[in-house]
Design a protein around this motif. Structure first.
Motif, PDB file in Angstrom:
ATOM      1  N   ASN A  62      -9.709 -31.020  31.235  1.00 28.41           N
ATOM      2  CA  ASN A  62      -9.146 -31.701  32.398  1.00 28.41           C
ATOM      3  C   ASN A  62     -10.158 -31.768  33.550  1.00 28.41           C
ATOM      4  OD1 ASN A  62      -6.827 -32.997  33.504  1.00 28.41           O
ATOM      5  ND2 ASN A  62      -6.346 -31.180  34.698  1.00 28.41           N
ATOM      6  N   GLU A  63     -10.843 -30.630  33.796  1.00 30.10           N
ATOM      7  CA  GLU A  63     -11.814 -30.555  34.886  1.00 30.10           C
ATOM      8  C   GLU A  63     -13.097 -31.305  34.545  1.00 30.10           C
ATOM      9  OE1 GLU A  63     -11.282 -29.329  37.940  1.00 30.10           O
ATOM     10  OE2 GLU A  63      -9.226 -29.118  37.207  1.00 30.10           O
ATOM     11  N   PHE A  64     -13.454 -31.304  33.268  1.00 32.50           N
ATOM     12  CA  PHE A  64     -14.699 -31.936  32.845  1.00 32.50           C
ATOM     13  C   PHE A  64     -14.599 -33.466  32.878  1.00 32.50           C
ATOM     14  CE2 PHE A  64     -17.444 -33.782  29.603  1.00 32.50           C
ATOM     15  CZ  PHE A  64     -18.670 -33.185  29.871  1.00 32.50           C
ATOM     16  N   ALA A  65     -13.430 -33.986  32.500  1.00 31.33           N
ATOM     17  CA  ALA A  65     -13.255 -35.439  32.379  1.00 31.33           C
ATOM     18  C   ALA A  65     -13.464 -36.126  33.721  1.00 31.33           C
ATOM     19  CB  ALA A  65     -11.862 -35.755  31.832  1.00 31.33           C
ATOM     20  N   GLY A  66     -14.037 -37.318  33.660  1.00 30.77           N
ATOM     21  CA  GLY A  66     -14.295 -38.063  34.877  1.00 30.77           C
ATOM     22  C   GLY A  66     -13.121 -38.903  35.342  1.00 30.77           C
ATOM     23  N   ALA A  67     -12.008 -38.800  34.629  1.00 31.41           N
ATOM     24  CA  ALA A  67     -10.843 -39.609  34.995  1.00 31.41           C
ATOM     25  C   ALA A  67     -10.303 -39.182  36.362  1.00 31.41           C
ATOM     26  CB  ALA A  67      -9.755 -39.464  33.930  1.00 31.41           C
TER      27      ALA A  67
END
Length: 212
Positions: free
Chosen positions: A68-73
């Motif tokens: 969740n934290e890694f994703a750029g969304a």
């Protein structure tokens, strides 16, 4: 399960299999099969059985939070989505060992499966996990089939070492046993050819030859 409780407190288990491993797990396990075959790695269900369901669900949540934290969304998983998603994964995919699930998260981060278009969608994560499990089944099945093939070849080679030719078998029999063998249509021609070769070796004439 006993291995977990004897060696780790829940907090120690979470630290040993922390989300930080997502950065390195793809180098350690280039294939799902390697993660699957890693020794002494508990499955998600084993964590639930060794401690309780909440420990297993929270471990899954920690891994998903890292994604969740890694994703750029821009739109990330809500707390409700994270809770429900972790529970569903625990119930439907509890057979995955911890390294397998960490590897899935790493592959999800690398974009191997579904892309997140502006938001992280729990359904896309589940669809990706389903695709991961399909890949897992294929790799396990291929490995099993290869082991079976090698075992069959080894068994065949061993049988060849311990077997004798029909000719050696036939010549080892008594005349009475040979006569019974010649009565079997399948063996009659082969037996006749063997008898003929033996007569030629011994210098005997074929009784059917015309000496006149």
């Amino acid at each position: 399960m006993t291995y977990l409780t004897q060696n780790f407190l829940p907090s120690q288990m979470s630290e040993a299999y922390s989300p930080q491993l997502q950065s390195a797990v793809m180098s350690a396990f280039p294939t799902i099969l390697q993660a699957h075959e890693a020794t002494k790695i508990p499955a998600i269900v084993h964590v639930a059985q060794a401690y309780d369901e909440d420990v297993a669900v929270k471990w899954v949540q920690q891994q998903l939070l890292a994604v969740n934290e890694f994703a750029g969304a821009k739109a990330k998983l809500t707390d409700f989505q994270l809770d429900e998603l972790a529970i569903q994964i625990r119930l439907e995919y509890g057979y995955l060992n911890l390294f397998e699930f960490i590897l899935f998260c790493a592959r999800l981060r690398s974009g191997k499966y579904e892309d997140f278009y502006g938001s992280i969608d729990p359904m896309r994560i589940l669809k990706s996990l389903d695709a991961f499990c399909d890949d897992r089944r294929r790799e396990i099945n291929r490995a099993y089939e290869e082991k079976e093939r090698i075992a069959r070849e080894r068994e065949y080679e061993e049988s060849k070492k311990n077997s004798i030719s029909f000719e050696d078998w036939y010549l080892s029999k008594s005349e009475e046993e040979r006569a019974k063998t010649r009565e079997v249509p399948y063996f009659a021609k082969m037996a006749k050819e063997i008898e003929e070769r033996e007569r030629l070796k011994s210098g005997e004439n074929n009784p059917n030859d015309n000496n006149g």
